[in-house]
Scaffold this active site. Structure first.
Site, PDB file in Angstrom:
ATOM      1  N   ASP A  48      60.830  42.439  17.543  1.00 27.68           N
ATOM      2  CA  ASP A  48      61.453  42.080  18.822  1.00 27.68           C
ATOM      3  C   ASP A  48      62.841  41.474  18.667  1.00 27.68           C
ATOM      4  OD1 ASP A  48      59.319  42.901  20.430  1.00 27.68           O
ATOM      5  OD2 ASP A  48      58.205  41.077  19.962  1.00 27.68           O
ATOM      6  N   HIS A  71      55.484  36.161  12.262  1.00 23.38           N
ATOM      7  CA  HIS A  71      54.452  37.175  12.534  1.00 23.38           C
ATOM      8  C   HIS A  71      53.156  36.751  11.877  1.00 23.38           C
ATOM      9  CE1 HIS A  71      52.460  41.074  12.802  1.00 23.38           C
ATOM     10  NE2 HIS A  71      53.310  41.305  13.781  1.00 23.38           N
TER      11      HIS A  71
HETATM   12  N1  CMC Z   1      59.897  29.616  15.604  1.00 27.54           N
HETATM   13  C1  CMC Z   1      59.657  28.396  15.051  1.00 27.54           C
HETATM   14  N2  CMC Z   1      58.543  28.074  14.379  1.00 27.54           N
HETATM   15  C2  CMC Z   1      57.627  29.019  14.249  1.00 27.54           C
HETATM   16  C3  CMC Z   1      57.785  30.305  14.770  1.00 27.54           C
HETATM   17  C4  CMC Z   1      58.985  30.593  15.473  1.00 27.54           C
HETATM   18  N3  CMC Z   1      59.204  31.791  15.999  1.00 27.54           N
HETATM   19  N4  CMC Z   1      56.697  31.053  14.488  1.00 27.54           N
HETATM   20  C5  CMC Z   1      55.862  30.265  13.794  1.00 27.54           C
HETATM   21  N5  CMC Z   1      56.424  29.027  13.651  1.00 27.54           N
HETATM   22  C6  CMC Z   1      55.865  27.894  12.904  1.00 27.54           C
HETATM   23  C7  CMC Z   1      54.787  27.177  13.681  1.00 27.54           C
HETATM   24  O1  CMC Z   1      55.314  26.146  14.483  1.00 27.54           O
HETATM   25  C8  CMC Z   1      53.909  26.662  12.577  1.00 27.54           C
HETATM   26  O2  CMC Z   1      54.541  25.548  12.011  1.00 27.54           O
HETATM   27  P1  CMC Z   1      53.656  24.309  11.444  1.00 27.54           P
HETATM   28  O3  CMC Z   1      52.948  24.868  10.248  1.00 27.54           O
HETATM   29  O4  CMC Z   1      54.642  23.256  11.122  1.00 27.54           O
HETATM   30  O5  CMC Z   1      52.713  23.909  12.547  1.00 27.54           O
HETATM   31  C9  CMC Z   1      53.967  27.784  11.526  1.00 27.54           C
HETATM   32  O6  CMC Z   1      55.229  28.425  11.736  1.00 27.54           O
HETATM   33  C10 CMC Z   1      52.858  28.821  11.658  1.00 27.54           C
HETATM   34  O7  CMC Z   1      52.825  29.248  13.010  1.00 27.54           O
HETATM   35  P2  CMC Z   1      51.546  29.819  13.735  1.00 27.54           P
HETATM   36  O8  CMC Z   1      51.736  29.661  15.209  1.00 27.54           O
HETATM   37  O9  CMC Z   1      50.303  29.250  13.142  1.00 27.54           O
HETATM   38  O10 CMC Z   1      51.620  31.330  13.306  1.00 27.54           O
HETATM   39  P3  CMC Z   1      50.880  32.508  14.008  1.00 27.54           P
HETATM   40  O11 CMC Z   1      50.594  33.476  12.973  1.00 27.54           O
HETATM   41  O12 CMC Z   1      49.731  32.010  14.809  1.00 27.54           O
HETATM   42  O13 CMC Z   1      51.996  33.017  15.050  1.00 27.54           O
HETATM   43  C11 CMC Z   1      53.568  34.264  16.222  1.00 27.54           C
HETATM   44  C12 CMC Z   1      52.595  34.236  15.032  1.00 27.54           C
HETATM   45  C13 CMC Z   1      54.172  35.649  16.325  1.00 27.54           C
HETATM   46  C14 CMC Z   1      52.795  33.967  17.511  1.00 27.54           C
HETATM   47  C15 CMC Z   1      54.667  33.191  16.008  1.00 27.54           C
HETATM   48  O14 CMC Z   1      55.373  33.449  14.820  1.00 27.54           O
HETATM   49  C16 CMC Z   1      55.606  33.102  17.191  1.00 27.54           C
HETATM   50  O15 CMC Z   1      55.312  32.398  18.169  1.00 27.54           O
HETATM   51  N6  CMC Z   1      56.786  33.802  17.145  1.00 27.54           N
HETATM   52  C17 CMC Z   1      57.690  33.833  18.274  1.00 27.54           C
HETATM   53  C18 CMC Z   1      57.231  34.849  19.301  1.00 27.54           C
HETATM   54  C19 CMC Z   1      57.457  36.261  18.815  1.00 27.54           C
HETATM   55  O16 CMC Z   1      58.532  36.598  18.329  1.00 27.54           O
HETATM   56  N7  CMC Z   1      56.457  37.110  19.025  1.00 27.54           N
HETATM   57  C20 CMC Z   1      56.521  38.534  18.666  1.00 27.54           C
HETATM   58  C21 CMC Z   1      55.604  38.884  17.552  1.00 27.54           C
HETATM   59  S1  CMC Z   1      55.966  40.502  16.841  1.00 27.54           S
HETATM   60  C22 CMC Z   1      55.669  41.629  18.112  1.00 27.54           C
HETATM   61  C23 CMC Z   1      54.236  41.759  18.395  1.00 27.54           C
HETATM   62  O17 CMC Z   1      53.529  42.499  17.685  1.00 27.54           O
HETATM   63  O18 CMC Z   1      53.799  41.148  19.356  1.00 27.54           O
END
Ligand code: CMC
Length: 427
Positions: free
Chosen positions: A360, A303
């Protein structure tokens, strides 16, 4: 330079005001930055940018705190209903009994959808995703229901229309997609009971309303009701800042929510769990795949704000257990989800990045136990998020500091060059 942040760029030093929120959040007010220095800020994804002052929802991502209008999510999930929580979000305080009754009556009064709108539903391709249908239909509401007048009473009717009709339209789209007779809303049923009845009642098999399911749906929607400046809410505020009508702004929010990184994750989580089940994979192999393949993500994990367990996920998990224990057969996806969670939260990859289950991760198991089909999962999230979108739209509309959203960019393209006639461009 008290209460100011000092910024030094080369020889120049300026003071930027510091703003502090009621829970101690601190921000640097950079509104005068460009005019005083010529610089802008660079913040992809707006991860460090406060785009508004808001008194609706408070989150602490480090401590796992979520409150609506100051009230902890745990207390609302335990004691409130979705309708009462919607009132709280929109009006800023809990209603009295009389106000709650009046609000419920208003929701009932506006639950029917114009019969002509059925033609729209009937002409979408059968395989159209319900989120696409919902966003189109919400936008179309404007053609059937008048433009928002400025009087507060009239605006409240528009809010009630949205809350009530979106629920009716969601159930209608499900019935039509199955080629079944549409079930109309009933005055004698509560908001969630009405939804379940519209989804599952049939002329050949009357639906028996189970109060545990009604309670679960109330909690499910309360947990989704608002989440401050998430992607879809930011979309509602951004589109709303152009002063479009409310329906258009909410329709934009629904489109944003559909994405798999946002609300669409609830459908993807179950698809991942189903894949493990159907192919008889080990949950560990999925965690290994995440670590091996840079672009592969464990859905329902991570998140932007929470760097600990999402407080909504904890409640959702407990509810999943309760509902699954009532099913005639145990849902195997619950056991897979628990094993997957256990492996992931103890794995260094997830620990180092502070990736924990989000709302989720278990919500799909709850929805399956309620009999909701997979392609309707994100629609369920959208119904829940409506009061949040409405209250955020209203707050933006009433905020004297609100301005048209118009971010800047840092241009990294070609420098000036001139048009070359096509005959001179070579082959
Ligand atoms: N699985 C594997 N790796 C992950 C995941 C995941 N679900 N989420 C983040 N990472 C890794 C990402 O690859 C990155 O790694 P590195 O530093 O090596 O490049 C690091 O963690 C930081 O990720 P980010 O993309 O910069 O983080 P963010 O804050 O931009 O992303 C997120 C937040 C929710 C988009 C992401 O965690 C994600 O894609 N999760 C899966 C989709 C999901 O479950 N979404 C629902 C969110 S909660 C409901 C809502 O409010 O929408």
């Amino acid at each position: 330079m008290e209460n100011k942040a000092r910024l030094i760029i080369g020889e120049k030093e300026i003071g930027l005001p510091i703003i502090e929120g009621t829970e101690g959040d601190k921000a640097i007010d950079i509104r005068a930055l460009r005019s005083q220095t010529g610089y802008i800020t660079y913040d992809p994804g707006l991860a460090n940018t406060g785009v508004c002052k808001s008194s609706i929802t408070y989150m602490d991502g480090e401590k796992g705190i979520l409150r609506y209008r100051g009230i902890p999510i745990e207390e609302l999930a335990e004691n409130s209903t979705f309708v009462e929580t919607s009132y709280l979000l929109i009006n800023g305080r809990l209603p009295t009994q009389r106000e709650l009754n009046a609000f419920s009556v208003m929701l009932n009064d506006h639950s029917l959808v114009h019969e002509d709108m059925r033609h729209f539903f009937e002409n979408f391709p059968r395989r159209a995703h319900p989120m696409g249908i919902l966003s189109s239909m919400v936008n179309a509401l404007r053609f059937f229901y008048p433009e928002l007048p400025d009087e507060e009473d009239e605006i409240n009717i528009t809010f009630a229309r949205l809350l009530s009709k979106v629920r009716t339209m969601a159930a209608m789209s499900y019935k039509i997609s199955r080629g079944h007779k549409v079930v109309y809303p009933r005055h004698d049923l509560s908001y969630p009971a009405n939804f379940l009845n519209m989804m599952f009642d049939s002329p050949v098999k009357p639906y028996i309303i189970d109060q545990d399911n009604v309670k679960a749906l109330n909690v499910f929607w309360i947990l989704h009701a608002d989440h401050e400046q998430n992607c879809s809410t930011a979309a509602v505020r951004l589109v709303g800042s152009a002063r479009v009508n409310l329906y258009a702004a909410i329709s934009a929010g629904i489109c944003a929510l559909w994405g798999p990184l946002h609300g669409g994750a609830n459908q993807r989580v179950v698809e991942q769990l189903q894949e493990i089940y159907r192919q008889n994979l080990s949950p560990k192999s999925l965690v290994e795949k995440v670590k091996r393949e840079k672009n592969f993500r464990l859905m329902g994990f991570g998140h932007r704000v929470y760097k600990t367990l999402d407080p909504r996920a904890k409640i959702m998990k407990e509810m999943a257990h309760k509902l699954v224990s009532k099913l005639p057969e145990r849902d195997p996806l619950l056991d897979i989800a628990m094993e997957l969670e256990d492996i992931a939260i103890n794995d260094p990859y997830f620990r180092e990045r502070k990736l924990y289950p989000n709302v989720d991760f278990y919500s799909g198991i709850v929805l399956r136990a309620l009999g909701i089909p997979l392609n309707m999962f994100t629609v369920m999230f959208a119904i829940g998020r409506l009061p949040g979108w409405i209250s955020q739209w209203k707050e933006d509309r009433d905020d004297p500091e609100s301005r048209l959203y118009r971010p800047r960019q840092i241009y990294v393209g070609e420098n000036l060059r001139h048009y070359v006639p096509i005959r001179e461009r070579g082959s």
